[in-house]
Scaffold this active site. Structure first.
Site, PDB file in Angstrom:
ATOM      1  CE1 TYR A 198      -9.989 -15.255  32.543  1.00  0.00           C
ATOM      2  CE2 TYR A 198     -11.132 -16.456  34.282  1.00  0.00           C
ATOM      3  CZ  TYR A 198     -10.084 -15.647  33.869  1.00  0.00           C
ATOM      4  OH  TYR A 198      -9.121 -15.250  34.761  1.00  0.00           O
ATOM      5  CB  CYS A 199      -9.578 -18.444  27.024  1.00  0.00           C
ATOM      6  SG  CYS A 199     -10.794 -18.886  25.758  1.00  0.00           S
ATOM      7  CB  THR A 200      -7.887 -14.266  24.705  1.00  0.00           C
ATOM      8  OG1 THR A 200      -6.748 -14.562  25.505  1.00  0.00           O
ATOM      9  CG2 THR A 200      -7.755 -12.850  24.145  1.00  0.00           C
ATOM     10  N   GLY A 202     -12.439 -17.073  23.591  1.00  0.00           N
ATOM     11  CA  GLY A 202     -13.351 -18.201  23.700  1.00  0.00           C
ATOM     12  C   GLY A 202     -12.889 -19.491  23.081  1.00  0.00           C
ATOM     13  CB  ILE A 227     -11.293 -11.383  28.280  1.00  0.00           C
ATOM     14  CG1 ILE A 227     -10.930 -12.487  29.274  1.00  0.00           C
ATOM     15  CG2 ILE A 227     -11.083 -10.018  28.918  1.00  0.00           C
ATOM     16  CD1 ILE A 227      -9.439 -12.651  29.494  1.00  0.00           C
TER      17      ILE A 227
END
Length: 342
Positions: A198-200, A202, A227
């Site tokens: 996951y990241c901020t 995508g 997220i």
């Protein structure tokens, strides 16, 4: 024909106050083959400037990455314009969890070699062979599976203030650094574990998932929309929120609170705190966590040395900065020997 921003941040802030309109902060990205990024860049700037769009947008041969704000009452016009561009039609827009009318104060549309600095040679692997995209509900189920390894694809200063429960959070300064570290740490689990990332928003996982599949990982998943989208789905579908703390964002808000948990500490005194600031010494500008008490005691500086410099007359400070240049050595994020609790 205006192709670049001509107003200062102060002037733009005054115009926002005068307009008295609520603004929306949002982000989006799309990988696509763009033949002439400069032509697209100019088209976007001309159109979006008339819509009072502000933000930071990168255009490259490989696609577009945008983080921006605009008047809420012009959202439909903005979306209609996106739909006129074939590869942006019906694109998912990540609406910020927390809104701030001054999240961006300038419109910057830049042509870059890449929309994310990943340091990868895209010709060496199939960037379209991506991992499985999962929504919040499936993501929650996956990360409870004992066969799952959950990895945060963000940098240390991002994950420090907020991350998912039980996530691996590489202590790295750049996205590129994390790729080799993760591959090496998980090399014995390429076939028997679920690699969930996951990241901020995508975008980093789009490239990372293809890279790890190229490196032999069999079960690769990524959180759709990152997220930001996860938080929206959790609220709309009344799901359990498994994210702790704040989501770091790259605008003047610096972070969005996702849960009430405070998992970080002031870098100067060690007390629980999770709000970043920049050192007031313009020659340092270090991004670090500083609680209100330390901010007052240290005059918003990261060290006694910076505090002394910041007390000097402005012209003397300019002389000291002359010739330094704006390098990563100056604008390092959260790394300093002066910070006792980092």
């Amino acid at each position: 024909m205006q192709l670049y921003n001509k107003l200062s941040a102060k002037e733009r802030a005054e115009l926002i106050d005068k307009a008295g309109k609520n603004r929306l902060t949002l982000s989006f990205y799309q990988y696509a083959k763009i033949g002439n990024p400069q032509i697209l860049r100019n088209h976007l700037f001309i159109t979006w400037d008339t819509l009072d769009v502000l933000g930071r947008i990168y255009v490259a041969h490989e696609g577009i990455n945008g983080q921006l704000s605009l008047p809420a009452d012009r959202f439909n016009e903005f979306k209609a314009h996106l739909d006129t561009i074939s590869f942006l039609k019906d694109i998912r827009l990540n609406i910020a969890v927390e809104q701030d009318n001054k999240s961006f104060l300038k419109l910057k549309v830049k042509v870059r070699n890449k929309i994310v600095a990943d340091g990868l040679n895209d010709d060496t692997f199939d960037v379209t062979n991506k991992g499985v995209h999962v929504g919040a509900e499936q993501f929650n189920k996956l990360i409870e599976d004992e066969k799952t390894v959950l990895v945060d694809m963000r940098n240390h200063y991002e994950s420090e203030i907020g991350h998912f429960k039980n996530a691996i959070t590489p202590d790295v300064d750049t996205f590129r650094e994390s790729l080799d570290i993760i591959e090496d740490d998980l090399k014995t689990h390429k076939e028997d574990k679920n690699l969930v990332m996951y990241c901020t928003g995508g975008i980093r996982c789009e490239k990372a998932s293809a890279y790890f599949k190229h490196k032999g990982f069999k079960n690769v998943y990524q959180l759709e929309g990152g997220i930001i989208e996860y938080t929206r789905q959790v609220k709309e579908e009344n799901l359990e929120n498994k994210f702790l703390g704040q989501n770091f964002v790259f605008d003047d808000r610096r972070a969005e609170r996702i849960s009430d948990d405070v998992i970080a500490n002031c870098h100067q005194c060690g007390n629980p705190f999770d709000v970043h600031t920049n050192c007031a010494n313009a020659a340092c500008h270090l991004l670090f966590i500083q609680c209100d008490s330390c901010k007052e005691a240290m005059e918003n500086c990261c060290s006694s040395e910076c505090m002394e410099i910041n007390r000097l007359p402005y012209e003397e400070q300019k002389k000291l900065r002359k010739g330094q240049g704006n390098s990563n050595d100056i604008f390092k994020k959260g790394r300093s020997k002066a910070l006792k609790f980092k």
